[in-house]
Design a protein around this motif. Structure first.
Motif, PDB file in Angstrom:
ATOM      1  N   MET A 196       0.851  -1.172   0.000  1.00 25.02           N
ATOM      2  CA  MET A 196       0.000   0.000   0.000  1.00 25.02           C
ATOM      3  C   MET A 196       0.896   1.234   0.000  1.00 25.02           C
ATOM      4  SD  MET A 196      -2.695   1.450   2.868  1.00 25.02           S
ATOM      5  CE  MET A 196      -4.059   0.347   2.498  1.00 25.02           C
ATOM      6  N   ILE A 197       0.686   2.111  -0.978  1.00 30.92           N
ATOM      7  CA  ILE A 197       1.409   3.374  -1.030  1.00 30.92           C
ATOM      8  C   ILE A 197       0.424   4.445  -0.578  1.00 30.92           C
ATOM      9  CG2 ILE A 197       2.741   4.969  -2.435  1.00 30.92           C
ATOM     10  CD1 ILE A 197       3.977   2.165  -2.154  1.00 30.92           C
ATOM     11  N   ALA A 198       0.707   5.048   0.570  1.00 31.73           N
ATOM     12  CA  ALA A 198      -0.265   5.919   1.220  1.00 31.73           C
ATOM     13  C   ALA A 198       0.226   7.359   1.319  1.00 31.73           C
ATOM     14  CB  ALA A 198      -0.580   5.387   2.620  1.00 31.73           C
ATOM     15  N   ALA A 199      -0.699   8.288   1.035  1.00 32.92           N
ATOM     16  CA  ALA A 199      -0.427   9.710   1.238  1.00 32.92           C
ATOM     17  C   ALA A 199      -0.964  10.086   2.610  1.00 32.92           C
ATOM     18  CB  ALA A 199      -1.098  10.545   0.152  1.00 32.92           C
ATOM     19  N   ASP A 200      -0.069  10.336   3.528  1.00 39.36           N
ATOM     20  CA  ASP A 200      -0.438  10.682   4.896  1.00 39.36           C
ATOM     21  C   ASP A 200      -0.237  12.183   5.076  1.00 39.36           C
ATOM     22  OD1 ASP A 200      -0.165  11.179   7.796  1.00 39.36           O
ATOM     23  OD2 ASP A 200      -0.304   9.002   7.976  1.00 39.36           O
ATOM     24  N   ALA A 201      -1.305  12.883   5.432  1.00 40.98           N
ATOM     25  CA  ALA A 201      -1.252  14.339   5.529  1.00 40.98           C
ATOM     26  C   ALA A 201      -0.282  14.836   6.588  1.00 40.98           C
ATOM     27  CB  ALA A 201      -2.650  14.889   5.813  1.00 40.98           C
ATOM     28  N   LEU A 202       0.059  13.975   7.542  1.00 39.45           N
ATOM     29  CA  LEU A 202       0.977  14.367   8.613  1.00 39.45           C
ATOM     30  C   LEU A 202       2.379  13.791   8.442  1.00 39.45           C
ATOM     31  CD1 LEU A 202      -1.389  13.866  11.682  1.00 39.45           C
ATOM     32  CD2 LEU A 202      -1.042  15.929  10.327  1.00 39.45           C
ATOM     33  N   LYS A 203       2.482  12.655   7.746  1.00 35.75           N
ATOM     34  CA  LYS A 203       3.750  11.928   7.697  1.00 35.75           C
ATOM     35  C   LYS A 203       4.464  11.982   6.346  1.00 35.75           C
ATOM     36  CE  LYS A 203       3.156  10.078  11.875  1.00 35.75           C
ATOM     37  NZ  LYS A 203       4.055  10.241  13.012  1.00 35.75           N
TER      38      LYS A 203
END
Length: 382
Positions: free
Chosen positions: A119-126
């Motif tokens: 899973m390639i995730a866009a994390d708004a904080l990380k």
């Protein structure tokens, strides 16, 4: 004595009025709104003519979880959803065998799966993360350069050659500093400084580059079928762009042939973009447009005053369920609406062979439609 009391009362009232005026005009606020030109809202006409085809959604119970902001099918055939709690949940396609797949310690707003099944995730904080089948979380990139951090990653599209494209909604208002993703998005859209970007990460080199910039809250992203173009939602200005994936630090406002508006003057705020079946691209409209908000487009001072008022004064518009599908040339092929807004803040749609799952920022459950209720009819009618 009575007259003196009235004079004192009048003086107090006058001081309160003056104080309120000074507050509304001069109290510091975090945003510096700029003027922009909003087109006249089209309303629900043409391809977006009113209908109730999204009404009566079937809902999968998610227990205590709220807000399936982004939904996708993994390489294992399971359904994954990013929740307001920070959990990434995994389940069967009917909602069975639900479990927490991972929690990044941040807020994932969008994700995709690469050829390795990660899973390639866009994390708004990380930043941009990779989560393997073993559930281990790895930071792929959290900055473009040493002094250029990525503080509001939002959506992801993985390419067949391994490249990872993702959006950074704002470089001005970061969720970690402004009370979360929703509060930061309001500040960015009210300001309209258009600092949103499209970024590309190369797993082979570990480098991150700017594909394009100049977007007013860059949001959903999807690749064209040939991989040469990116479709990008610009939430703050109600439109969808088509951008050359090979562009380098392109200002989308420059008039370059590498970027053009595919869909303009939409009737709502576009959020997620998802590839569907048969060449479709699904767009979710978070809320319908509000004429009061558009009327302030060329009045930055009044928008600054608005920021000094309670958030309930911000003209966000009423809840109205709305997702639609377009082809790669911008022709709307399917339009689904629920004027009641019973399933709130429809941020996107994920299409499978037999269902259409509806994303939401704050819904208490996962909405879906059976395919026979949304597929195009043979005569091409919607």
């Amino acid at each position: 004595m009575f007259r003196r009391a009235l004079l004192r009362l009048g003086a107090v009232v006058l001081l309160m009025i003056v104080g309120l005026g000074l507050y509304l005009c001069f109290w510091p606020v975090p945003a510096e709104p700029v003027a922009w030109s909003a087109q006249t809202p089209p309303g629900f006409t043409g391809a977006y003519a009113p209908n109730t085809r999204l009404a009566g959604l079937r809902v999968i119970d998610l227990g205590d979880e709220v807000g399936p902001e982004h939904i996708a099918i993994g390489r294992d055939g399971k359904l994954y959803a990013a929740m307001l709690s920070g959990n990434l949940i995994r389940m069967d396609r009917d909602g069975g065998n639900r479990e927490v797949f991972a929690n990044t310690g941040g807020r994932v707003l969008g994700f995709d799966f690469d050829a390795q099944g990660r899973m390639i995730a866009a994390d708004a904080l990380k930043g941009l993360l990779a989560i393997g089948p073993d559930r281990r979380v790895t930071v792929l990139t959290d900055r473009v350069s040493v002094d250029d951090p990525i503080g509001y990653a939002n959506a992801v599209a993985t390419a067949s050659d391994g490249a990872i494209y993702f959006t950074q909604s704002s470089t001005r208002f970061l969720p970690a500093q402004w009370g979360g993703t929703y509060a930061a998005s309001l500040l960015d859209i009210i300001e309209q400084s258009a600092t949103g970007r499209v970024l590309a990460f190369d797993p082979a080199t570990g480098n991150t580059r700017v594909v394009a910039h100049g977007l007013s809250f860059a949001n959903g992203i999807a690749l064209s079928s040939d991989g040469l173009s990116l479709f990008v939602n610009e939430t703050g200005r109600y439109r969808v762009w088509k951008v050359d994936s090979r562009a380098d630090n392109l200002d989308v406002q420059s008039g370059s042939p590498q970027a053009r508006v595919l869909l303009d003057n939409l009737p709502g705020y576009p959020d997620n973009l998802m590839r569907g079946r048969d060449g479709r691209i699904w767009v979710g409209l978070f809320k319908p447009r509000n004429p009061a908000a558009d009327s302030l487009a060329e009045k930055p001072f009044l928008r600054k005053v608005l920021l000094r008022l309670p958030r309930s004064f911000v003209p966000l518009g009423q809840s109205y369920g709305h997702v639609f599908a377009t082809d790669e040339e911008g022709h709307v092929t399917i339009d689904l609406q629920d004027p009641s807004g019973a399933y709130p803040e429809t941020t996107g749609a994920t299409e499978t062979a037999d269902r259409l799952y509806i994303h939401s920022l704050h819904a208490h459950g996962l909405g879906w439609l059976p395919r026979n209720s949304f597929a195009e009819r043979p005569d091409g009618a919607k």
